[in-house]
Design a protein around this motif. Structure first.
Motif, PDB file in Angstrom:
ATOM      1  N   SER A  59      36.099 -23.004 -36.435  1.00  0.00           N
ATOM      2  CA  SER A  59      36.111 -22.016 -37.509  1.00  0.00           C
ATOM      3  C   SER A  59      36.498 -20.647 -36.974  1.00  0.00           C
ATOM      4  CB  SER A  59      34.738 -21.931 -38.173  1.00  0.00           C
ATOM      5  OG  SER A  59      34.338 -23.180 -38.652  1.00  0.00           O
ATOM      6  N   ALA A  60      35.933 -20.273 -35.824  1.00  0.00           N
ATOM      7  CA  ALA A  60      36.207 -18.952 -35.268  1.00  0.00           C
ATOM      8  C   ALA A  60      37.672 -18.839 -34.873  1.00  0.00           C
ATOM      9  CB  ALA A  60      35.298 -18.692 -34.067  1.00  0.00           C
ATOM     10  N   VAL A  61      38.183 -19.866 -34.170  1.00  0.00           N
ATOM     11  CA  VAL A  61      39.569 -19.804 -33.699  1.00  0.00           C
ATOM     12  C   VAL A  61      40.531 -19.745 -34.891  1.00  0.00           C
ATOM     13  CG1 VAL A  61      41.377 -21.090 -32.509  1.00  0.00           C
ATOM     14  CG2 VAL A  61      39.092 -20.918 -31.499  1.00  0.00           C
ATOM     15  N   LEU A  62      40.294 -20.608 -35.894  1.00  0.00           N
ATOM     16  CA  LEU A  62      41.186 -20.612 -37.056  1.00  0.00           C
ATOM     17  C   LEU A  62      41.119 -19.289 -37.814  1.00  0.00           C
ATOM     18  CD1 LEU A  62      41.021 -24.116 -38.776  1.00  0.00           C
ATOM     19  CD2 LEU A  62      42.982 -22.958 -37.749  1.00  0.00           C
ATOM     20  N   SER A  63      39.897 -18.804 -38.051  1.00  0.00           N
ATOM     21  CA  SER A  63      39.746 -17.560 -38.816  1.00  0.00           C
ATOM     22  C   SER A  63      40.499 -16.430 -38.140  1.00  0.00           C
ATOM     23  CB  SER A  63      38.274 -17.175 -38.947  1.00  0.00           C
ATOM     24  OG  SER A  63      37.568 -18.170 -39.620  1.00  0.00           O
ATOM     25  N   VAL A  64      40.317 -16.300 -36.823  1.00  0.00           N
ATOM     26  CA  VAL A  64      40.923 -15.178 -36.122  1.00  0.00           C
ATOM     27  C   VAL A  64      42.439 -15.369 -36.009  1.00  0.00           C
ATOM     28  CG1 VAL A  64      41.022 -13.935 -33.937  1.00  0.00           C
ATOM     29  CG2 VAL A  64      38.817 -14.585 -34.914  1.00  0.00           C
ATOM     30  N   ALA A  65      42.861 -16.608 -35.742  1.00  0.00           N
ATOM     31  CA  ALA A  65      44.298 -16.860 -35.610  1.00  0.00           C
ATOM     32  C   ALA A  65      45.023 -16.527 -36.919  1.00  0.00           C
ATOM     33  CB  ALA A  65      44.551 -18.314 -35.232  1.00  0.00           C
ATOM     34  N   LEU A  66      44.405 -16.872 -38.051  1.00  0.00           N
ATOM     35  CA  LEU A  66      45.033 -16.560 -39.332  1.00  0.00           C
ATOM     36  C   LEU A  66      44.890 -15.080 -39.673  1.00  0.00           C
ATOM     37  CD1 LEU A  66      43.866 -19.678 -41.375  1.00  0.00           C
ATOM     38  CD2 LEU A  66      46.163 -19.196 -40.518  1.00  0.00           C
ATOM     39  N   ALA A  67      43.809 -14.465 -39.186  1.00  0.00           N
ATOM     40  CA  ALA A  67      43.555 -13.063 -39.525  1.00  0.00           C
ATOM     41  C   ALA A  67      44.579 -12.139 -38.872  1.00  0.00           C
ATOM     42  CB  ALA A  67      42.146 -12.668 -39.104  1.00  0.00           C
ATOM     43  N   VAL A  68      45.088 -12.526 -37.696  1.00  0.00           N
ATOM     44  CA  VAL A  68      46.008 -11.629 -36.977  1.00  0.00           C
ATOM     45  C   VAL A  68      47.262 -11.324 -37.808  1.00  0.00           C
ATOM     46  CG1 VAL A  68      47.500 -11.414 -34.961  1.00  0.00           C
ATOM     47  CG2 VAL A  68      45.136 -12.157 -34.686  1.00  0.00           C
ATOM     48  N   PRO A  69      48.005 -12.355 -38.268  1.00  0.00           N
ATOM     49  CA  PRO A  69      49.192 -12.010 -39.074  1.00  0.00           C
ATOM     50  C   PRO A  69      48.845 -11.301 -40.381  1.00  0.00           C
ATOM     51  CG  PRO A  69      48.857 -14.394 -38.990  1.00  0.00           C
ATOM     52  CD  PRO A  69      47.917 -13.800 -38.008  1.00  0.00           C
ATOM     53  N   VAL A  70      47.703 -11.660 -40.996  1.00  0.00           N
ATOM     54  CA  VAL A  70      47.338 -11.006 -42.258  1.00  0.00           C
ATOM     55  C   VAL A  70      47.028  -9.532 -42.006  1.00  0.00           C
ATOM     56  CG1 VAL A  70      45.723 -10.985 -44.187  1.00  0.00           C
ATOM     57  CG2 VAL A  70      46.457 -13.166 -43.221  1.00  0.00           C
ATOM     58  N   ALA A  71      46.264  -9.266 -40.950  1.00  0.00           N
ATOM     59  CA  ALA A  71      45.916  -7.880 -40.631  1.00  0.00           C
ATOM     60  C   ALA A  71      47.175  -7.089 -40.302  1.00  0.00           C
ATOM     61  CB  ALA A  71      44.942  -7.842 -39.460  1.00  0.00           C
ATOM     62  N   ARG A  72      48.089  -7.735 -39.584  1.00  0.00           N
ATOM     63  CA  ARG A  72      49.333  -7.054 -39.211  1.00  0.00           C
ATOM     64  C   ARG A  72      50.145  -6.702 -40.441  1.00  0.00           C
ATOM     65  NH1 ARG A  72      53.386  -8.362 -34.614  1.00  0.00           N
ATOM     66  NH2 ARG A  72      55.387  -8.465 -35.658  1.00  0.00           N
ATOM     67  N   ALA A  73      50.225  -7.663 -41.369  1.00  0.00           N
ATOM     68  CA  ALA A  73      50.970  -7.403 -42.606  1.00  0.00           C
ATOM     69  C   ALA A  73      50.314  -6.276 -43.395  1.00  0.00           C
ATOM     70  CB  ALA A  73      51.038  -8.679 -43.442  1.00  0.00           C
ATOM     71  N   LEU A  74      48.984  -6.306 -43.482  1.00  0.00           N
ATOM     72  CA  LEU A  74      48.286  -5.269 -44.237  1.00  0.00           C
ATOM     73  C   LEU A  74      48.412  -3.909 -43.562  1.00  0.00           C
ATOM     74  CD1 LEU A  74      45.028  -7.117 -45.309  1.00  0.00           C
ATOM     75  CD2 LEU A  74      46.810  -6.221 -46.816  1.00  0.00           C
ATOM     76  N   ALA A  75      48.503  -3.918 -42.232  1.00  0.00           N
ATOM     77  CA  ALA A  75      48.558  -2.652 -41.515  1.00  0.00           C
ATOM     78  C   ALA A  75      49.898  -1.968 -41.707  1.00  0.00           C
ATOM     79  CB  ALA A  75      48.287  -2.883 -40.028  1.00  0.00           C
ATOM     80  N   ARG A  76      50.958  -2.760 -41.866  1.00  0.00           N
ATOM     81  CA  ARG A  76      52.265  -2.091 -41.872  1.00  0.00           C
ATOM     82  C   ARG A  76      52.973  -2.124 -43.215  1.00  0.00           C
ATOM     83  NH1 ARG A  76      55.669  -6.081 -37.818  1.00  0.00           N
ATOM     84  NH2 ARG A  76      55.942  -7.799 -39.260  1.00  0.00           N
ATOM     85  N   ARG A  77      52.306  -2.607 -44.253  1.00  0.00           N
ATOM     86  CA  ARG A  77      52.953  -2.602 -45.563  1.00  0.00           C
ATOM     87  C   ARG A  77      52.177  -1.742 -46.541  1.00  0.00           C
ATOM     88  NH1 ARG A  77      57.707  -4.037 -44.201  1.00  0.00           N
ATOM     89  NH2 ARG A  77      57.564  -5.734 -42.720  1.00  0.00           N
ATOM     90  N   ARG A  78      52.902  -1.083 -47.408  1.00  0.00           N
ATOM     91  CA  ARG A  78      52.276  -0.426 -48.543  1.00  0.00           C
ATOM     92  C   ARG A  78      52.762  -1.136 -49.779  1.00  0.00           C
ATOM     93  NH1 ARG A  78      51.423   5.397 -47.437  1.00  0.00           N
ATOM     94  NH2 ARG A  78      51.793   5.629 -45.213  1.00  0.00           N
TER      95      ARG A  78
END
Lengths: 518, 230
Positions: A59-78
């Motif tokens: 659960s931890a590995v999957l959550s974090v692995a998926l969170a990285v691209p989502v966080a990146r997208a949220l960080a650089r898009r408006r």
């Protein structure tokens, strides 16, 4: 500082902290004394231990692995709705587990939306029960948390670095190597540890989606030993194992993570020059859409299927609703009575031990405290008659670490800024509390109260341990309806629980902010 | 008379010695380089800091071990002199009694004080609805109703513009004259000191020196003050 005078005394906070420590450590001792260590762990206990660690790791590995691209997208898009989406990422924290599970069942279950599509394509339906179901639910809850944690550290990259990178015309891979990777290397271990620790104590998810010899967590095994076999010795032994596990994981998580997750300030988006590639844009859009769908679909499913039955709920659900409201309010009151003096004492700078005792709640498992309280209460009272007060108390203690994290910074700010002025006006103790401290902390108090009420409202833990057939909180009642395959009623009750939890949070949080000026 | 009998005040980084007397009703500027301990001296007199040796006396009473609220001292700090969530009148009222519900007579006292500092009819406003100068006036009104023997100013007007600061200093001078209050005022600006205080205490090199005439001090400044004035 050699200031001697303080506007408040630290003893109420110390007393509260000692009370919490006695509750957590005392029940632990009660459990330890009962545990029959000589007997050792049986094969099924080892299986539970293995499964607990395995599911938490995946659960931890999957959550974090998926969170990285989502966080990146949220960080650089408006985009419109970005702020709402980020706020929504905080919602699973107070979302009742049983509601989410019902929602996930309606999407990914045997007769859920996805299975319907599979069937129409001639494929077999999805199988949700077991390890993958448990992991799915955990990812649902922890992907948003991991995203927030990673997004936070991403936002802390100074804008100058991106400007410099643009100046040097760094490509995507150089950008990742030089700027993004160091941040991820810093934030991912913390996020992994936090999610791992949370999944270790998972009870309601394992209760509903796991079970059986191959998908039982330790927390669930404690419940079964207690409820089905009435084997207190084994429940106690398992509690001991659980405690070592959670304490270890909590320490690790505290070491690796540096706060955050429920903080604010995540809605700033950085101006970047490296993300104009069409492939980068498409990937970001896809990740954001997928994450939003994954989070929103189960809740939409519950709303759609529950709304029809909302007006014809069984009486048992209505009485459970009243019980849940009472427990939630009592739990909130207990929480504030503990957390406010503790926050004040920490703010006075007398806090090391008090903060430790607040953090104990992170390592303690509700079922272990519940088992301990049962053992302690049994000689003097009927533990089942105490089901509701015990639930309210345990819920309050579990919410304490979060409440302290919300209250302490503001309490500190108030004491630092206003204690000299208050002292010079001879305002101390109760007067300082009512005229200065509480009014200045109103927003934080309401936030903490909203959180505590919602968490307690949706909790399915100790109550399952203690309740007899005549008494149930709303989440437990929903679980019973599910067990009786009355899915219509379960969905309607789940929608009611969702509305009440979120409503209670909103009411308390907003109510406090409404008149809070400056 | 305010007496500091061979006092030492220890702040984490340095020690301040003070052995001096200030007459009742005097208006004294406290001058010295930044970091010399001017604020520390005021904090010791107000009771926010322990003296590690020596005694602080006012008239016949020993203040050394009294809590801040029990000393006949009103103090205005550099900032945070008002509670932002209370109205101007409530803020002033706290000078009378630690409560936000005052009797009719007490309310009248508050209104009189607000009128005296030039803010009639402003009692219902919150600090955020007042200008910086008006906020200072509210704090002064509170000091007025406190009726303490000593008023300590730790540069409360530092954030105001020059004209406004002069206005406030003149108001302070008027008020302390009327009420025969003893004034001790930390200052960075020699002009402020000249304006309202005949006496000055120089704080430098870990010592608060006995008060001397302000003009004398400026006419013939000791080395530490000379370096500071430039």
């Amino acid at each position: 500082m050699a200031d001697r005078a303080q506007p408040l005394s630290a003893w109420p906070g110390r007393t509260a902290a000692i009370g919490v420590a006695v509750l957590i450590l005392g029940t632990l001792c009660a459990v330890a004394l009962r545990a029959e260590a000589g007997r050792g762990l049986g094969p099924s206990d080892w299986a539970a231990l293995r499964f607990t660690v395995l599911q938490a790791t995946i659960s931890a590995v999957l959550s974090v692995a998926l969170a990285v691209p989502v966080a990146r997208a949220l960080a650089r898009r408006r985009f419109p709705g970005r702020r709402i989406l980020i706020a929504l990422l905080g919602a699973p924290f107070i979302l009742p587990v049983i509601v989410a599970i019902l929602g996930l069942l309606q999407i990914f279950g045997r007769s859920g939306w996805v299975s319907q599509v599979f069937l129409s394509l001639g494929l077999p339906p999805l199988q949700i029960y077991g390890l993958h179901g448990v992991v799915l639910a955990h990812v649902f809850f922890n992907l948003p948390l991991a995203t927030r944690l990673i997004l936070q550290s991403w936002q802390e990259i100074p804008a100058e670095q991106f400007r410099l990178a643009a100046q040097l015309n760094l490509g995507a891979s150089a950008m990742f190597r030089l700027i993004e990777w160091p941040v991820l290397r810093h934030s991912c271990p913390g996020a992994l540890a936090v999610v791992f620790a949370i999944c270790l104590t998972s009870f309601a998810v394992a209760l509903t989606l796991g079970g059986g010899p191959r998908a039982t967590t330790i927390e669930l095994a404690i419940f079964q030993a207690f409820r089905f076999d009435y084997d207190l010795g084994r429940a106690a032994l398992l509690s001991g194992v659980q405690l070592i596990l959670t304490a270890g994981a909590a320490l690790l998580a505290l070491r690796l993570s540096r706060g955050g997750g429920i903080g604010t300030g995540l809605d700033r988006s950085l101006k970047r020059w490296d993300s104009h590639h069409i492939s980068a844009k498409l990937a970001d859009v896809a990740w954001i859409m997928l994450a939003a769908l994954f989070l929103l679909m189960p809740l939409s499913a519950i709303t759609l299927s529950g709304v029809a039955g909302l007006l014809s709920l069984p009486d048992a659900v209505l009485s459970a609703t009243l019980i849940s409201m009472a427990v939630a309010l009592a739990s909130t009151a207990i929480l504030l009575a503990l957390a406010l003096p503790m926050a004040a004492a920490v703010a006075l700078g007398r806090g090391a031990m008090i903060e430790m005792s607040g953090i104990l709640g992170l390592a303690a498992s509700p079922l272990v405290i519940g088992t301990g309280l049962f053992i302690v209460l049994r000689p003097v009272a009927d533990p089942f008659a105490w089901a509701l007060p015990v639930t309210a108390l345990v819920n309050a203690v579990m919410a304490l670490p979060f409440a302290l994290r919300i209250l302490v910074p503001q309490a500190r700010a108030v004491v630092t800024r206003y204690s000299r002025l208050s002292l010079s006006l001879d305002m101390t103790g109760w007067q300082f509390t009512t005229i200065v401290l509480l009014p200045r902390m109103r927003a934080q108090i309401s936030f903490a109260a909203g959180l505590a009420a919602a968490l307690s409202m949706g909790d399915l833990g100790v109550i399952a341990l203690f309740a007899d057939p005549d008494i149930a909180t709303l989440p437990l009642q929903i679980y019973r309806l599910m067990g009786a395959y009355r899915m219509q009623d379960a969905a309607a009750a789940a929608l009611l629980l969702l509305i009440l939890s979120m409503g209670l949070f909103w009411l308390l949080d907003r109510g406090g902010r409404h008149h809070a000026e400056t | 008379m305010l007496k500091l009998e061979s006092c030492t005040v220890t702040n984490s980084s340095f020690t301040l010695r003070a052995d001096l007397q200030i007459n009742r009703g005097a208006r004294v500027a406290i001058l010295g380089p930044s970091g010399s301990g001017k604020s520390t001296l005021l904090e010791a007199i107000a009771g926010f800091r322990d003296v590690s040796s020596g005694r602080i006396l006012w008239k016949k009473s020993d203040w050394t071990d009294l809590a801040p609220g029990q000393r006949s001292v009103a103090m205005l700090f550099q900032d945070g002199n008002l509670f932002p969530h209370l109205t101007a009148a409530q803020n002033v009222g706290l000078g009378l009694r630690p409560t936000t519900r005052l009797s009719k007579a007490e309310q009248d006292t508050v209104d009189t004080a607000l009128t005296r500092v030039g803010l009639p009819d402003m009692g219902a406003r919150k600090p955020s609805e007042l200008s910086g100068g008006q906020q200072s006036r509210v704090a002064l009104a509170r000091a007025l109703v406190q009726q303490r023997d000593i008023l300590l100013l730790d540069e409360p007007f530092a954030a105001l513009g020059p004209a406004l600061k002069v206005e406030m200093l003149d108001l302070v001078a008027e008020l302390v004259m009327e009420t025969k209050t003893t004034l001790l005022m930390v200052s960075h600006d020699p002009e402020d000191a000249r304006r309202i205080s005949k006496q000055a205490v120089l704080v430098a090199d870990g010592t608060a020196h006995a008060p001397t005439g302000t003009e004398t001090l400026f006419a013939n400044p000791p080395a530490a003050l000379r370096d500071y004035l430039g």
